[in-house]
Design an enzyme around this catalytic site. Structure first.
Site, PDB file in Angstrom:
ATOM      1  CB  SER A 185      -0.846   0.145   1.119  1.00  0.00           C
ATOM      2  OG  SER A 185      -0.208  -0.205   2.446  1.00  0.00           O
ATOM      3  CG  HIS A 213      -3.562  -1.120  -1.672  1.00  0.00           C
ATOM      4  ND1 HIS A 213      -3.867   0.352  -2.104  1.00  0.00           N
ATOM      5  CD2 HIS A 213      -3.409  -1.302  -0.437  1.00  0.00           C
ATOM      6  CE1 HIS A 213      -3.792   0.752  -0.789  1.00  0.00           C
ATOM      7  NE2 HIS A 213      -3.815  -0.197   0.132  1.00  0.00           N
ATOM      8  CE  LYS A 244      -7.023  -0.163   0.282  1.00  0.00           C
ATOM      9  NZ  LYS A 244      -7.446   1.024   1.204  1.00  0.00           N
TER      10      LYS A 244
HETATM   11  N1  PMP Z   1      -5.083  -4.312   3.892  1.00  0.00           N
HETATM   12  C1  PMP Z   1      -4.354  -3.272   3.344  1.00  0.00           C
HETATM   13  C2  PMP Z   1      -3.148  -3.917   2.471  1.00  0.00           C
HETATM   14  C3  PMP Z   1      -4.727  -2.039   3.313  1.00  0.00           C
HETATM   15  O1  PMP Z   1      -3.715  -1.145   2.719  1.00  0.00           O
HETATM   16  C4  PMP Z   1      -5.872  -1.616   3.848  1.00  0.00           C
HETATM   17  C5  PMP Z   1      -6.500  -0.181   3.879  1.00  0.00           C
HETATM   18  N2  PMP Z   1      -5.501   0.937   3.582  1.00  0.00           N
HETATM   19  C6  PMP Z   1      -6.826  -2.426   4.712  1.00  0.00           C
HETATM   20  C7  PMP Z   1      -6.396  -3.915   4.400  1.00  0.00           C
HETATM   21  C8  PMP Z   1      -8.185  -2.224   5.074  1.00  0.00           C
HETATM   22  O2  PMP Z   1      -8.917  -2.005   4.463  1.00  0.00           O
HETATM   23  P1  PMP Z   1     -10.141  -0.834   4.779  1.00  0.00           P
HETATM   24  O3  PMP Z   1      -9.767   0.454   4.769  1.00  0.00           O
HETATM   25  O4  PMP Z   1     -11.005  -1.191   3.599  1.00  0.00           O
HETATM   26  O5  PMP Z   1     -10.776  -1.337   6.009  1.00  0.00           O
END
Ligand code: PMP
Length: 399
Positions: A185, A213, A244
């Site tokens: 990310s 992602h 996303k």
């Molecule tokens: N896993 C990863 C790799 C992420 O980057 C994120 C959010 N940035 C999440 C899980 C969590 O997802 P959410 O924000 O939709 O709860």
């Protein structure tokens, strides 16, 4: 001694930012104009840090489906999936996700965080082992901590280090869970999943990949890095998010292991939280379909990613190692990063400011994410906002 003492570093940073008149964390989107434009902290900007990869947040069909669900099913389910919160839409979305991933089983969660954290904390407990990439997202780390398994970290994307650690585990690999991400990310680099799969197959254990992602971006169907690397068979659990590329909120886990249906009732982040609202489920279902029907969105996304990457690199900024919809500019000096984040906002571009410990190293990042909805002209405006920063100072700041 007080309970507040431990927050002193945070309080100090906050005060420093206030003095500088900068509000990078929790910047307020006062008006959202489109998937790519908004008024943020009083500035009209191109949005270059939203993770809205396919630009589906304003898709009329998604909005229409959400509005219909809202009118017909109400604002919320008012309960957990395990109690009163499983509606027909949740079940349908689980079936549609399973079909999309060509898997037998799927669980839908209220957030991506709940999916990753919940799976990690439930699959491996005391006496088990979790081997994870050191740059893993907080949701992975939190799950691991909650579950109580022994934790072994391997160097980011270093398959030789992963192999060394699995070898050392000996017979314990039988109850080991390996966790990696698809696209990371913060820097946008990809896990070397073909090699990771090979090592996993050699030593045993189960493999979970967080494709938060990468959904909709890679692989012939858009299933992510595992599909692109042709190693889906080696992946035991794929987790991800609706927040996303699908433009909503929620998460999922898909798997061919029949045990998933029983495991569902052991996952605390599934049992003890309310299920996603019907409107969220409705828009997500349409977005999942549109993602499959419109491969041109993915092509557009990658063209935009390449354009931004080339532009920032050409200006002399230190960008991520790989072209990706996440384009992160590394800046060694934290104060420089804060000042530039603010200047970018004034110059008409909103990006994410990432400082340690949220960044994977001691450096700070100006993290951009591109969208299929960006026009060439908008990407060029992001580049020109960076151009006004004087990249030669960037190189100095990195020396
Ligand atoms: N896993 C990863 C790799 C992420 O980057 C994120 C959010 N940035 C999440 C899980 C969590 O997802 P959410 O924000 O939709 O709860």
């Amino acid at each position: 001694m007080s309970l507040f003492d431990k927050f002193k570093p945070l309080i100090d940073i906050r005060a420093e930012l206030d003095r500088a008149g900068v509000m990078p964390f929790g910047a307020v989107t006062e008006k959202i104009l489109s998937p790519t434009e908004a008024i943020v902290n009083g500035h009209k900007v191109i949005l270059a840090g939203t993770n809205n990869y396919l630009g589906l947040t304003f898709e009329p069909e998604c909005i229409e489906a959400a509005q219909k669900a809202l009118a017909e099913q109400g604002t919320g389910t008012t309960g957990s999936r395990m109690a009163n919160g499983t509606f027909a839409g949740h079940v349908a979305l689980e079936q549609e996700l399973a079909a999309f991933f060509a898997r037998q089983h799927c669980i839908v969660f209220s957030t991506g965080y709940a999916a990753t954290m919940g799976m990690g904390s439930t699959l491996a407990g005391p006496g088990d082992v979790i081997v994870l990439d050191a740059d893993s997202h907080a949701s992975i780390y939190d799950g691991v901590r909650l579950g109580g398994a022994d934790v072994v970290r391997f160097k980011h994307n270093d398959v030789a280090d992963l192999e060394k650690r699995l070898r050392r585990l000996g017979e314990r690999t039988a109850n080991t869970l390996i966790i990696v991400e698809g696209i990371y990310s913060m820097l946008g680099d990809q896990a070397p999943l073909a090699d990771i799969a090979e090592v996993k197959n050699k030593y045993g254990g189960l493999l979970m990949v967080d494709e938060a992602h990468s959904l909709g971006m890679l692989g012939s169907h858009g299933r992510g890095v595992a599909e692109a690397a042709r190693v889906e068979a080696a992946v035991d659990f794929t987790v991800g998010t609706f927040s996303k590329s699908l433009g909503a909120i929620g998460g999922y886990c898909v798997s061919d292991h029949p045990e998933l249906e029983a495991i569902r009732f052991a996952i605390r982040s599934y049992i003890f939280t309310a299920s996603p609202s019907p409107s969220i489920i409705a828009s997500t279902r349409v977005a999942l379909r549109l993602m499959q029907e419109r491969p041109e969105l993915r092509e557009r996304l990658w063209a935009n990613a390449q354009r931004l990457y080339d532009g920032l690199k050409g200006l002399g900024f230190q960008v991520s190692p790989q072209v990706s919809p996440v384009v992160a500019v590394t800046i060694k000096d934290r104060d420089q990063a804060i000042a530039w984040w603010s200047r970018l906002l004034h110059n008409g571009a909103y990006v994410n400011l990432v400082m340690p410990p949220a960044s994977p190293t001691t450096d700070s990042l100006l993290r951009c994410s591109v969208s299929a909805a960006h026009s060439d002209a908008q990407i060029d405006r992001i580049i020109s906002a960076f151009a006004q920063l004087n990249p030669s100072t960037a190189q100095e700041a990195n020396n």
